[in-house]
Design an enzyme around this catalytic site. Sequence first.
Site, PDB file in Angstrom:
ATOM      1  N   HIS A   7      68.586 -25.429  31.900  1.00  0.00           N
ATOM      2  CA  HIS A   7      69.740 -25.774  32.733  1.00  0.00           C
ATOM      3  C   HIS A   7      69.310 -26.639  33.915  1.00  0.00           C
ATOM      4  O   HIS A   7      68.160 -26.604  34.352  1.00  0.00           O
ATOM      5  CB  HIS A   7      70.435 -24.509  33.245  1.00  0.00           C
ATOM      6  CG  HIS A   7      69.566 -23.696  34.147  1.00  0.00           C
ATOM      7  ND1 HIS A   7      69.378 -24.004  35.476  1.00  0.00           N
ATOM      8  CD2 HIS A   7      68.808 -22.606  33.900  1.00  0.00           C
ATOM      9  CE1 HIS A   7      68.554 -23.134  36.019  1.00  0.00           C
ATOM     10  NE2 HIS A   7      68.192 -22.268  35.079  1.00  0.00           N
ATOM     11  N   GLU A  89      68.697 -15.463  30.600  1.00  0.00           N
ATOM     12  CA  GLU A  89      67.391 -15.494  31.258  1.00  0.00           C
ATOM     13  C   GLU A  89      66.768 -14.102  31.360  1.00  0.00           C
ATOM     14  O   GLU A  89      67.456 -13.081  31.334  1.00  0.00           O
ATOM     15  CB  GLU A  89      67.537 -16.100  32.664  1.00  0.00           C
ATOM     16  CG  GLU A  89      66.260 -16.195  33.478  1.00  0.00           C
ATOM     17  CD  GLU A  89      65.143 -17.029  32.860  1.00  0.00           C
ATOM     18  OE1 GLU A  89      64.708 -16.714  31.736  1.00  0.00           O
ATOM     19  OE2 GLU A  89      64.682 -17.974  33.525  1.00  0.00           O
TER      20      GLU A  89
END
Length: 192
Positions: A7, A89
């Site tokens: 990201h 994550e």
Amino acid sequence: MLYLIRHGETDWNREGRLQGRRDIPLNPTGRRQAAESARRLADVVPPATLASVAFVASPLVRARETMELLRATLGLTPEGYAVDARLAELSFGRWEGLTWPEIRAADPARAAARDRSTWTHTPPGGESYVDLAERLERWCETLSGDAVVVSHGGVTRALLVLFGSMSASEACRFNVPQNRVCVVGEGWAEWR
């Protein structure tokens, strides 16, 4: 083949804060990085081939926003991708929101333990890279072809280890860039 994209930048990235599972949006730099990743992806995957490649993202907003900007830059429908919770994550538990200097000051023994064994250490209330790799291994078993994956630094590190292109100790020290594409095959990886 996998096309791994981290990201784009968030304000917490800029401040050095551990995000983990916190839902932090992209900042203006992160949005530019998403467009740059799209251009790099277009250099690796021919536009005609993109229709046959799976697109999948972490459920966290920073990854979804990156994916949507990337797809729009490529001329694809922004929302035309899958979300998989296994790509979220690494959880840093109670350390999320803190910087490493703050963690070292508040929890020096655990911080030192993590420094000694980053891959196997579990932060308080979080998960280890071993846990993350097990979660991702189950996700890899569902792959049926090439995929563009927008996720996170920890996820990228664990996938590089699972695909045999990096050792666990190398991966723990590797700084995953936010505007590049990592092309991954069995036993190799190339950054574009």
